[in-house]
Write a protein that holds these residues in place. Structure first.
Motif, PDB file in Angstrom:
ATOM      1  N   VAL A  30       0.844  -1.206   0.000  1.00 28.45           N
ATOM      2  CA  VAL A  30       0.000   0.000   0.000  1.00 28.45           C
ATOM      3  C   VAL A  30       0.875   1.250   0.000  1.00 28.45           C
ATOM      4  N   MET A  31       1.904   1.245   0.847  1.00 27.33           N
ATOM      5  CA  MET A  31       2.785   2.413   0.941  1.00 27.33           C
ATOM      6  C   MET A  31       3.489   2.663  -0.390  1.00 27.33           C
ATOM      7  N   SER A  32       3.931   1.589  -1.043  1.00 28.32           N
ATOM      8  CA  SER A  32       4.642   1.735  -2.304  1.00 28.32           C
ATOM      9  C   SER A  32       3.739   2.339  -3.375  1.00 28.32           C
ATOM     10  N   SER A  33       2.508   1.848  -3.481  1.00 21.57           N
ATOM     11  CA  SER A  33       1.580   2.355  -4.497  1.00 21.57           C
ATOM     12  C   SER A  33       1.180   3.804  -4.216  1.00 21.57           C
ATOM     13  N   LEU A  34       0.909   4.120  -2.957  1.00 18.85           N
ATOM     14  CA  LEU A  34       0.529   5.490  -2.590  1.00 18.85           C
ATOM     15  C   LEU A  34       1.687   6.449  -2.835  1.00 18.85           C
ATOM     16  N   PHE A  35       2.898   6.003  -2.509  1.00 14.95           N
ATOM     17  CA  PHE A  35       4.081   6.836  -2.710  1.00 14.95           C
ATOM     18  C   PHE A  35       4.255   7.190  -4.177  1.00 14.95           C
ATOM     19  N   SER A  36       4.162   6.162  -5.064  1.00 15.21           N
ATOM     20  CA  SER A  36       4.370   6.421  -6.484  1.00 15.21           C
ATOM     21  C   SER A  36       3.310   7.360  -7.040  1.00 15.21           C
ATOM     22  N   PHE A  37       2.062   7.255  -6.550  1.00 12.11           N
ATOM     23  CA  PHE A  37       1.015   8.157  -7.035  1.00 12.11           C
ATOM     24  C   PHE A  37       1.303   9.595  -6.604  1.00 12.11           C
ATOM     25  N   CYS A  38       1.733   9.773  -5.353  1.00  9.86           N
ATOM     26  CA  CYS A  38       1.996  11.126  -4.842  1.00  9.86           C
ATOM     27  C   CYS A  38       3.173  11.773  -5.564  1.00  9.86           C
ATOM     28  N   VAL A  39       4.237  11.005  -5.809  1.00  8.37           N
ATOM     29  CA  VAL A  39       5.373  11.563  -6.545  1.00  8.37           C
ATOM     30  C   VAL A  39       4.943  11.932  -7.965  1.00  8.37           C
ATOM     31  N   ALA A  40       4.170  11.048  -8.585  1.00  9.03           N
ATOM     32  CA  ALA A  40       3.708  11.318  -9.947  1.00  9.03           C
ATOM     33  C   ALA A  40       2.898  12.609 -10.017  1.00  9.03           C
ATOM     34  N   ALA A  41       2.103  12.872  -8.980  1.00  6.81           N
ATOM     35  CA  ALA A  41       1.243  14.058  -8.982  1.00  6.81           C
ATOM     36  C   ALA A  41       2.044  15.350  -8.915  1.00  6.81           C
ATOM     37  N   THR A  42       3.316  15.273  -8.498  1.00  4.02           N
ATOM     38  CA  THR A  42       4.132  16.493  -8.412  1.00  4.02           C
ATOM     39  C   THR A  42       4.895  16.776  -9.696  1.00  4.02           C
ATOM     40  N   VAL A  43       4.870  15.854 -10.640  1.00  2.00           N
ATOM     41  CA  VAL A  43       5.626  16.051 -11.882  1.00  2.00           C
ATOM     42  C   VAL A  43       5.065  17.250 -12.643  1.00  2.00           C
ATOM     43  N   ASP A  44       5.950  18.142 -13.060  1.00  2.00           N
ATOM     44  CA  ASP A  44       5.538  19.337 -13.789  1.00  2.00           C
ATOM     45  C   ASP A  44       6.307  19.407 -15.096  1.00  2.00           C
ATOM     46  N   GLY A  45       5.617  19.149 -16.200  1.00  2.00           N
ATOM     47  CA  GLY A  45       6.277  19.163 -17.497  1.00  2.00           C
ATOM     48  C   GLY A  45       5.697  20.194 -18.443  1.00  2.00           C
ATOM     49  N   ILE A  46       4.923  21.142 -17.926  1.00  2.00           N
ATOM     50  CA  ILE A  46       4.276  22.145 -18.784  1.00  2.00           C
ATOM     51  C   ILE A  46       5.305  23.199 -19.201  1.00  2.00           C
TER      52      ILE A  46
END
Length: 689
Positions: free
Chosen positions: A545-561
């Motif tokens: 659970v921690m691994s999946s939640l962690f990857s989602f949270c990091v992904a949400a911070t990605v800024d490529g605009i």
């Protein structure tokens, strides 16, 4: 006498039906023991309640036993069918509720019939553990029974028996995990692709995280040096039959109903067969009168774009041709409508049906395109200066690009022509207008960001590396103070969610956004409602659970605009994850064509489809041309240059004079002053300062 009759007469004793004509006998309980031939190895359940029933009602059903070879005058009887009833009798004896001479009804069979009798008994009662059932099938084959005999005996298709034997070939340690529900059937099916136990156990043990033990990840680990025939355009083009006829080996996937399911082991042979066939096709193409022809095993849009094109003419089809083309078009539209209806359906996805409909839609569209090519013609004199490419597209179909002119063969403009362009005066290089404006760049790169976020959310290891890649230069500033590296992850933990929607008003319709929002909703339902409860909740979660939640949270911070098409740090993540942006963005009217000029629309259609089709747009107004372009380009996989650009900004390293660190300092050879290595991008240089 027929071969079938001879075969039946010659069949060994083990191929015939089980003899069960013996009489029921009563033997004392003391003679019973568990048979080593009992196929049920998993410990039985519900023994206490069964023991109470036997004590009150008596043993209503006989056991099936066989004699255990020994020197005793009265041999023991091994229970090969009826393990739960025997366990219940053992419990009653241990409780002192029955004695050694308690009469037990049994049916005595031969030792050779014990395994089959045990399997029949267990399959007709409490469902067996899948591992035990598969091992039992293997034991029957070891006794001499054929796959066809076992299938007929248990009224199963032959392929079901072969699949069971594949599972039975798993390493004993993995079969134990399957019995204990620590390995599920889908995972077992994938591991069974490997024939040797060492490989099976190695792949499973190396998959230390939950996401690595997904069937897709296990399959990738097992077949990383092989080619999946279902996903390979060259495999579809060559055909598995032709590949195998040439001596190639295919590792078949017994657990798929797709006739093309398998893994090609000799990629070099496959590529050679595809090349040889393309060369044959190109020789036929040369007979049309082209100056040159070339083959490619895949479509390279950038290579073709570097060529010029000669003009073609399109003749009017005959009445019969119009009728045939109309039928093909009607068929294409009907299949596409059926596929669209499937996409709109709610409920559980049917992958087989989806693949079938997508294949039919591709074939129907290809048939229309192929038929329409007969109406296009080129001037013979022009053909002597031009050539053609023949290549294999992503669906394994042959495509031809005719009328291409190499750059070195193109006529040179000397400047003496009446309409020669006026060159700019020295020192006044005109600023080129960017292909895409700032607003469109931000729109497209918002979709790029959403796609990277979607892929990164599924890769905890890459997410952890991306975050640490951003944090380590900050924590160890003294070690990395001479380097400036752009990062896509915002260490301030700011999500890019609002920016994605504000820069792309069509974001909500896209696959990536729906996937991200679906995950966000799921996590929102799981997370505690109060912030002060969050830490305690996190400490209680398992690593998965921690691994999946962690990857989602990091992904949400990605800024490529970005407001320009330039190298961007988000591409470092996109390249690491091997993101296919064509899965997440399609060139629709609202997504792209409304935001560019009509000339650009025609150029895109020419590149993505053909110059002939682009010519159909020239007499239209821009709105009509945009709508027409959507119909023709949407399914082509075409991407604008902003999304094709996978370049990463050059890292900036600063140097300075230091007697203790001469090797790391970069100095100007003339002045002896410290020099900095910077990229050519002025934006990068500004950020470095």
């Amino acid at each position: 006498m027929s071969e079938d009759v001879q075969s039946n007469q010659a069949a060994p004793r083990t191929e015939r039906s089980i003899e069960t004509k013996g009489r029921i006998e009563y033997v004392p309980y003391s003679r019973l023991c568990l048979s080593p031939l009992n196929v049920r190895k998993k410990q039985p359940t519900g023994i206490e309640s069964l023991a109470e029933t036997i004590y009150e009602q008596g043993l209503m059903q006989n056991l099936v036993v066989h004699e255990i070879k020994s020197r005793a005058k009265l041999p023991k009887l091994g229970v090969c069918a009826g393990q739960r009833r025997e366990a219940a009798l053992d419990l009653l004896f241990a409780q002192g509720r029955i004695t050694k001479d308690y009469p037990v009804p049994v049916l005595i069979v031969s030792e050779g019939e014990a395994v089959a009798a045990s399997l029949i008994e267990n399959r007709e009662r409490e469902p067996m553990c899948i591992a035990d059932e598969c091992v039992a099938f293997r034991l029957l084959t070891e006794e001499g029974k054929s796959v066809a005999h076992i299938a007929a005996l248990f009224k199963l298709p032959d392929v079901a028996v072969r699949r069971a034997l594949k599972i039975a070939n798993l390493a004993p340690s993995l079969l134990d995990l399957l019995r204990d529900d620590r390995l599920d059937y889908e995972q077992a099916k994938v591991l069974a692709l490997a024939d040797d136990h060492a490989t099976q156990e190695r792949v499973w043990s190396e998959a230390s995280n939950d996401w690595q033990r997904r069937p897709s990840e296990l399959r990738a680990a097992l077949t990383k040096a092989e080619i999946d025939a279902r996903d390979s355009a060259l495999a579809k083009f060559v055909g598995l039959d032709a590949y195998e006829a040439a001596g190639g080996r295919v590792r078949r996937d017994l657990f798929s109903d797709d006739q093309n399911a398998g893994y090609i082991e000799n990629a070099e042979l496959l590529h050679r067969l595809a090349t040889d066939r393309l060369i044959e096709l190109s020789q036929t193409l040369s007979a049309e009168g082209w100056s040159w022809t070339e083959c490619r095993t895949r479509y390279d849009a950038m290579e073709i774009m570097r060529h010029g094109r000669i003009q073609s003419t399109t003749r009017e089809p005959t009445k019969a041709e119009k009728t045939e083309l109309a039928d093909l078009t009607k068929r294409r539209d009907a299949v596409q409508a059926e596929l669209d209806a499937y996409y709109d359906e709610e409920g559980e996805a049917d992958e087989d049906r989806c693949e079938r409909l997508e294949a039919a839609a591709t074939a129907a569209a290809y048939a229309v395109d192929q038929y329409a090519e007969r109406f296009e013609s080129f001037d013979p004199d022009d053909m002597k200066k031009a050539g053609a490419f023949v290549y294999v597209d992503e669906d394994g179909l042959v495509c031809i690009e005719r009328g291409l002119v190499r750059r070195e063969d193109a006529p040179v403009n000397t400047g003496n022509e009446p309409h020669a362009p006026v060159t700019a005066s020295r020192g006044q290089t005109p600023k080129a207008k960017p292909l895409h404006g700032e607003k469109l760049c931000r729109r497209l790169t918002a979709h790029r960001t959403a796609a990277v976020q979607t892929e990164l959310a599924q890769q905890p290891t890459v997410a952890l590396a991306a975050l640490m890649y951003r944090m380590i230069p900050v924590v160890f500033r003294e070690l990395y103070e001479r380097a400036h590296i752009d990062h896509a992850v915002k260490i301030e933990v700011q999500t890019a969610r609002d920016a994605l929607v504000s820069n792309a008003d069509d974001m909500a319709e896209r696959v990536a956004w729906k996937a991200l929002e679906g995950q966000r909703e799921n996590w929102a339902q799981i997370l505690p409602r109060r912030a002060d409860e969050l830490l305690a909740w996190l400490l209680q979660q398992d690593p998965g659970v921690m691994s999946s939640l962690f990857s989602f949270c990091v992904a949400a911070t990605v800024d490529g605009i970005s407001n320009a098409d330039r190298p961007h740090p988000v591409n470092e993540l996109a390249n690491t994850l091997n993101v296919d942006f064509a899965r997440y963005w399609t060139p629709t009217r609202t997504a792209y064509f409304e935001h560019v000029s009509k000339a650009r629309i025609e150029a895109v259609v020419s590149e993505a489809v053909s110059p002939q089709v682009a010519g159909e747009l020239r007499g239209m107004k821009k709105d009509d041309a945009a709508a027409a372009a959507e119909l023709r380009v949407t399914d082509s996989g075409w991407l604008p240059e902003v999304l094709r650009n996978r370049e990463v900004p050059k890292h900036v390293t600063y140097g300075y004079s230091d007697d203790n660190d001469e090797e790391e300092a970069d100095t100007d050879p003339e002045t002896g002053e410290a020099a900095a290595t910077v990229s050519d991008d002025p934006q990068d240089e500004a950020e470095a300062v």
